[in-house]
Each structure stands twice: as C-alpha cells, then as structure tokens.
Design a protein around this motif. Sequence first.
Motif, PDB file in Angstrom:
ATOM      1  N   ILE A 105      56.090  34.331  36.431  1.00 14.41           N
ATOM      2  CA  ILE A 105      56.015  35.761  36.747  1.00 14.41           C
ATOM      3  C   ILE A 105      57.409  36.310  37.017  1.00 14.41           C
ATOM      4  CG2 ILE A 105      55.015  37.471  38.306  1.00 14.41           C
ATOM      5  CD1 ILE A 105      52.731  35.469  38.851  1.00 14.41           C
ATOM      6  N   GLU A 150      49.473  35.426  31.946  1.00 11.38           N
ATOM      7  CA  GLU A 150      49.475  36.783  31.399  1.00 11.38           C
ATOM      8  C   GLU A 150      50.807  37.494  31.581  1.00 11.38           C
ATOM      9  OE1 GLU A 150      46.247  38.614  33.491  1.00 11.38           O
ATOM     10  OE2 GLU A 150      44.738  37.856  32.107  1.00 11.38           O
ATOM     11  N   ALA A 151      51.721  36.884  32.326  1.00 13.73           N
ATOM     12  CA  ALA A 151      52.921  37.608  32.762  1.00 13.73           C
ATOM     13  C   ALA A 151      53.806  38.056  31.607  1.00 13.73           C
ATOM     14  CB  ALA A 151      53.715  36.744  33.738  1.00 13.73           C
ATOM     15  N   ASN A 211      47.184  47.583  39.334  1.00 16.07           N
ATOM     16  CA  ASN A 211      46.613  46.652  38.369  1.00 16.07           C
ATOM     17  C   ASN A 211      47.125  47.032  36.981  1.00 16.07           C
ATOM     18  OD1 ASN A 211      45.174  45.473  40.436  1.00 16.07           O
ATOM     19  ND2 ASN A 211      43.305  46.650  40.026  1.00 16.07           N
ATOM     20  N   PRO A 212      47.378  46.050  36.115  1.00 17.05           N
ATOM     21  CA  PRO A 212      48.010  46.351  34.820  1.00 17.05           C
ATOM     22  C   PRO A 212      47.311  47.434  34.006  1.00 17.05           C
ATOM     23  CG  PRO A 212      48.035  43.999  35.217  1.00 17.05           C
ATOM     24  CD  PRO A 212      47.223  44.593  36.330  1.00 17.05           C
ATOM     25  N   MET A 253      53.634  46.338  39.265  1.00 13.81           N
ATOM     26  CA  MET A 253      52.365  45.752  38.860  1.00 13.81           C
ATOM     27  C   MET A 253      51.902  44.703  39.847  1.00 13.81           C
ATOM     28  SD  MET A 253      51.846  44.986  34.817  1.00 13.81           S
ATOM     29  CE  MET A 253      53.404  45.545  34.202  1.00 13.81           C
ATOM     30  N   ASN A 254      50.589  44.564  39.973  1.00 18.93           N
ATOM     31  CA  ASN A 254      49.991  43.451  40.686  1.00 18.93           C
ATOM     32  C   ASN A 254      49.673  42.368  39.650  1.00 18.93           C
ATOM     33  OD1 ASN A 254      49.993  45.078  42.975  1.00 18.93           O
ATOM     34  ND2 ASN A 254      47.892  45.769  42.649  1.00 18.93           N
ATOM     35  N   VAL A 255      50.241  41.192  39.804  1.00 17.74           N
ATOM     36  CA  VAL A 255      50.058  40.113  38.825  1.00 17.74           C
ATOM     37  C   VAL A 255      49.641  38.846  39.556  1.00 17.74           C
ATOM     38  CG1 VAL A 255      51.146  38.717  37.027  1.00 17.74           C
ATOM     39  CG2 VAL A 255      51.803  41.113  37.304  1.00 17.74           C
ATOM     40  N   ALA A 278      52.745  39.580  43.640  1.00 15.78           N
ATOM     41  CA  ALA A 278      52.414  38.361  42.892  1.00 15.78           C
ATOM     42  C   ALA A 278      51.698  37.435  43.865  1.00 15.78           C
ATOM     43  CB  ALA A 278      53.674  37.697  42.345  1.00 15.78           C
ATOM     44  N   LEU A 330      52.236  41.060  29.916  1.00 22.28           N
ATOM     45  CA  LEU A 330      52.213  42.249  30.768  1.00 22.28           C
ATOM     46  C   LEU A 330      53.587  42.876  30.914  1.00 22.28           C
ATOM     47  CD1 LEU A 330      49.822  41.022  33.617  1.00 22.28           C
ATOM     48  CD2 LEU A 330      49.277  42.572  31.730  1.00 22.28           C
ATOM     49  N   SER A 331      54.630  42.067  30.742  1.00 23.44           N
ATOM     50  CA  SER A 331      55.989  42.587  30.943  1.00 23.44           C
ATOM     51  C   SER A 331      56.349  43.690  29.955  1.00 23.44           C
ATOM     52  CB  SER A 331      57.008  41.448  30.836  1.00 23.44           C
ATOM     53  OG  SER A 331      57.141  40.993  29.493  1.00 23.44           O
ATOM     54  N   VAL A 335      57.240  43.700  39.839  1.00 17.79           N
ATOM     55  CA  VAL A 335      55.946  43.264  40.385  1.00 17.79           C
ATOM     56  C   VAL A 335      55.956  43.505  41.891  1.00 17.79           C
ATOM     57  CG1 VAL A 335      54.415  41.292  40.767  1.00 17.79           C
ATOM     58  CG2 VAL A 335      55.583  41.565  38.566  1.00 17.79           C
TER      59      VAL A 335
END
Length: 812
Positions: A582, A510-511, A792-793, A503-505, A525, A514-515, A522
């Motif tokens: 993150i 939000e981390a 992207n998520p 993922m791009n974070v 980051a 999103l996990s 990731v």
Amino acid sequence: MIEANSIREVKLNKTGYIRWFNEIGINDVPLVGGKNASLGEMVRELSAKGVKVPNGFAVTAEAYRYFLLEAKLDQKIAETLRGLDTHNIGDLRRRGLQIRQAILSATLPADLEEEMIAAYDDLSEEAPHPLDVAVRSSATAEDLPDASFAGQQETYLNVQGHAALLDSCKRCFASLFTDRAISYRADKGFDSLKIALSIGVQRMVRSDLAASGVMFSIDTETGFKNAVLINAAYGLGENVVQGSVNPDEYTVFKPTLLHGFRPILQKIAGNKEFKLVYDIGGGKMTKNIPVPADDRIRFALTDEEILTLARWACVIEDHYSAKAGRETPMDMEWAKDGLTGELFIVQARPETVQSQRDRNVMEIYRLKKRGQILVTGRSVGEKIATGKAHVIKNVQQLHQFNAGEILVTDKTDPDWEPIMKRAAAIITNRGGRTAHAAIVSRELGLPAIVGAERATEVLKDGQEITVSCAEGETGFVYEGKLPFDIDRIDLKGIGRPRTKVMMNVANPQEAFGLSFIPNDGVGLAREEFIISNYIQIHPMALIDYDKLEDPSVKTEIDRLTAGYADKPQFFIDKLAQGVAMIGAAFYPNDVIVRLSDFKTNEYANLIGGKKYEPTEENPMLGFRGASRYYHPKYRDGFALECRAMKKVRDEMGLKNVKLMVPFCRTVEEGKKVIAEMRKHGLQQGKDGLEIYVMCEIPSNVLLAEQFAELFDGFSIGSNDLTQLVLGVDRDSAIVASIFDERNPAVKKMIATVIRAAKAKDRKIGICGQAPSDYPEFARFLVEEGIDSISLNPDAVMKTTLMILETEREEAA
C-alpha cells in the motif's frame, strides 16, 4: 565462466550470414530480428553496468531468405497461403503443415551450413565442456511496442553438436509457419511473406541446476510502473514461460531500490512442482522431473538475487527508454547458473500491453453480489466475465470450442491462440502471471485466472460461471452468472481540490490498481485485513510457539509458516509486505497506517488466539486499540507490529508511511504508546515519522489541545465517534436507525475538534464511512475547513467533483 562482453573482438563474416552479439544492436531488427537485436544491444551497451548476458551469435534474416530462394520455397509458401481464412481452423492447420513439411524436407545451402558450424565451434572454445546452446527464433517483426509475438516461434534448449544445431535451426525456420504464428500475423495485419526469421544461438546457462524465470519492469495486471515483477521456478525457464508450473512471485519497488534500500514488497511461494532439466537424446533434449517437497516450499531465489535482478530490470528499462525517447517498460527472461551461481539475462523486449493502455479513461469492474466460490487462482487483468465453461484437455479438442465460452484447461501454449481469441475468459490449472495464458489474455483484453490447480476437475462443461479478476491479485470463479457493473471514468481535465481527497485501503492486492484513481494518498490503511488474511495467526501464539500445548494449533501454524524457523519473523515479514504494497502504491503521498484495532473476540478468532483473549461482554468498549500496546498481555505482540513498521520505513525506504494510534482514551495512554513505539525503533520525528491519533472518543475532542501536544495529527473515526456520542451500539440491528453521523451532536463534536486542531497547527482529516455514504456530510466537512477526507475507493471520484464544486462556491 566467460561472458560475451569480455571475450571476443568484432568478427566480420565473409557473407554476412552470421553476426556475433557484440556486433549488433537495437537498430538491427531488420537484419537479426527483435530478440537478437536486443541481446546484442545489452551485450554492447549494458555489460559495463553489470548486466550479464550469455554470449552467442545470430544467423541473419538474410540467411533465411537465402535458404528459401535456394530451395525454391518462397513461391510454394505464397501459393499455399493464398486465400487463407484464419478463422477456419481446419484449413489453417492444413496449410501450415504443408509449409512446415516443405521447409523441414529442404536442404540448407552448404556454405550457410559451414558458417553456422564454424560459429558454433568458435563459441565452443569459450566453454570448458562440450557446448550446450539455446537455439531461439527471432523474427524481424517481433517485440514491437504494440505486438509482442510472444511464443510464436520455437526455441530449442540443450542443443549440442553440429547435427543437432543444424536440425534445430531448420525447425526454427519452419516455426515461422506454425498455425498460431500464421494466425497471429494475419490478425495483427502483418504479411507473412515480408517477415523473415533470424536465429539466436546462445550459450546455455545451467539453470537446470538452479532456477530461472521471467521479469517485468511494470506490474503486469495494473500497469503500475514503479514495480518490478519477478517469477521464478527451479530448472530451465520454459516451465515458467509456458505456464507448466506455478512459480514464485516477487514484487520490488523501483524508486527506493535505486536509493539503496531493499524494498521487496511481496514474496509469494509457488508450488514449483516440476523442474525442466537436461536430458540425453532426442527431441529438445530436456525432461521434467518432480521437485522434492522441501524445495517446493522454499523460495527459488534469495533476497539478494531478487534485488540484483530488479536492479538490472531498472538498468535495462532506463536504457531502452532513453533509446526510444519515452518510457519503455520491459519484459525479460533470466536464468541462474547452478555451476557458478551467476545470474544472467537471456532475453529482453518491450512490454506490449500495459504500456499501450490509455490512462485517461479508467474502467472499474465491480460485482453487484458474490456467489459460491468454485476455484481461485492468480488474477490476470481487472475485468469480470460470465459464460459457459468449456473444459478442453488437449489440442485435439480445440475445434469443439465455441465463441463466447470460458476456456478451462490445464495450461495453454501458442497452438491454442486461435481459440483463445474467441473466449470470454480463460482459466488454467497451472502457470503464474507471466505464463503464456496470462500474456495472451492481457493482449486480448480478457480476464484470466491462472494457477487455479483443480479447475479442470471442479468446473464442468456447460456450467454457467462468473470469472472475477476485479478483486485484487486473487481471481475468483463463482457459480452462476452474477451481475456486475462497469464504471468508465474520464480522467481528463479533472482538477485537484484544496481539500485533500485520500482513500481508505485495506487489501494490499488492490493497492496498485487503486493508485490510478486521482488521489492525495491513503488516509486509512488497516492492519486488520492483512493480519486476518495473510497472517491468520495470533502474534502471541507465534511468540510462544515452543510453549504451545495444543497440537492442532501447532500444526496450523507450521502449515502457514512453512520455511520459517523463526515464527515471529513470519508475522513481521507478512505484515511489513502487506503495508509496503500500500505504501509503495501511493508513494510519495502519505499513507497513514492504523495500528491493529481488533477487538478481543476478533483476536480470539485468529489461530491460537483463544488462549490469549479474555471474554468480554462488550468488546467494542473493552481491551482494544491503544490499551493493548503497553499492556503485559499484548506488549510483546505489539513489538512485532512495531518491528514490521520499522522494516517498511527503514529497510524498504517507504518514509511516506505514517502511523496512527486507534482508540486512545487518555493523553497518558498516548504517552505510554509513543514510549513503547520508541523502544522498538519508531521514534517520532526521526526520518519524518509522524504519529497520528484517531479521534473517535469524546475525550479526544474535549482534550484535543492536549492530544495535539502529543500527536502530529488527528483522523476522525466517525463510526466510533457517532457510537459514543449517541450511545448507540453500532453492531446492534435494533437501534441501527438511530446511528447517523449527520446528527447535530456528532457534527458539533467534529466541528469542535477541527477548530482545535487548526488552532494548534495540527493536521486533521476524517477516515470514517460517513463522507463515502453522504455527499452532504462531505460538503459539511469542507465548509468546516478539514484538511483531508479519506473515502472508500468507489466514492473518490464523485466526492472529488462535489468538493471542487463546494470550494468554487466558497471562493465566489
């Protein structure tokens, strides 16, 4: 100060109406209620592991039943509750008041009074001064896995003397029949006549002279189980529990904490405007007083105290999990004694919302567009709601609230729960994520924003608004009804592809959430989001703070770095905390952090930045990325980045964090950057530290074999690579139609560097936008044998399914 676990041998009582904490345990809920059973469990089982609990005793549920029978109150309660409709607020109030008045006007049996007084006197012998106690309600249906009963019954603090003790105990008995308690039980399907009330009488911790608060062994918003969340404010803990102040918030990462590291992921200072302290005479014998301005900007706990509490949270959670035979996240209250400096746990119960959530189905709320921001605060939950605002300023206005409206108020308490159940969302001026409004909103599945400060002034009755808790830890109230989508993803049965899907974070807030999307870590980051949103100051301006001549710049720096005498340390701490959030969210999977890649015009926009940045005709191709790190104009600023990354890895223990160098034009430049990093303790290969390079310049492709000798892996930045292969300024709208990562020239460059990396046994992935936007581009990457695709998520699940299909076709 003497504690429960070191002072008293088991004392058996003549009639069984009193039990000391060291006589009871978690299996005694029917006798002493959930709260007391838990206190006893910790005194008996966890004191040897360092967890401190103030001593005390329980007045048993049998004592409550004995009181009702002797005073003939059981029949009156049954008659009064017959035919009750909890949705009729007026009728609920009338019946509840009748029962409470009957209990308060009744007389306690003489032998029960004698036992309570004798136990209080015994407890007083342990104290060097007249004993102050907390008198807490502990119902026999309470702190259950699926119902917390949080705040349903009363607690009385700073109670001293026989008369005050007996009066407070009777008031606790009466609080079993507050309007909110009756309504809560009815909605949860509990029979009021089958529930009894025990009372806990516990030595007060002098937190009025120090601090206290609430702690969870799970992230309260996302259910991320590897975090301890601590709220803290000065004075007695009721202000935090009730949401009367905006407390400090600390987040600690459990896995590396238990291996001896100091992983304080986040420290957010609350306003802490007031503190609840002892008072003399009347009522609960406490009062709120203002906190001095200097104390408000300071954290209420030291780092060592934060870590101690977090370790206790882990000990308590592990113990209760072993008892239950399953993971049991815990909700705890703690207090610090201002006379001795000791920390204590004063309550512990199972967490009842996130631990019950179905993790096989994922709901993702997403705004389709944003509007004017009216107020912000701390978000509770991850949902979005729209509706009409209804500002309620006091309990007398509750009957005016209509179902489906958005409740806007200063703070809530348990008396508000009957209308909270009818709200679409809740907004409060005060309180943190462990306040009453937050806890109840989670139970009800409502989005809530707490600590919004001026919500009751800014928002107007009848105003159409949107409450968004889907954008991280900050909750936004937007003007108007904004459209939003809800994606529901069934995670059951989804396999993992051979190609890693990362993922791009950018946003640390939000981390944790999103996990939960199935992922392999990731791939990108970005530091830039953290620097521009959490730090906001140019690093060189912090280094040169004492030499700055512009008073307005110094004023802004002072405002943002309040509490920091060492200004550069502010940059180090904030960047480390953002990256660590993150890194922890996706631990132990790789989290590849790209070192700062602002352009000069972007750096200039940071506070104090104009003094340090040249004006360039084309910043996209100028003083950016690797070229800055060893240059005299920015070398000292880069040193702060390195120190932050070293803190993440060495102090917090997040060895899964890898580093990536952006826009590295030449191999020689790469060598200079790696040498600069080594100077500041980031030694490639030590403790598994890997250093990657962005592959985003044609020279990175053409000299891939030489770059592979220097770096541990590549991450293709398809945006810049496309720009430089096609000669297209990606910021120009005029030639935007030419910019396309699917162009054969770009694809040929990508295919070439993948083969080169494989030949040199180096990892290679991609973190550009293209695979998120174009499924066919992701398919091309898989066919070329790329190791990982970072997306992207919102594109992760659909791309994962497409990759699985592609890999199946290749296998066939």
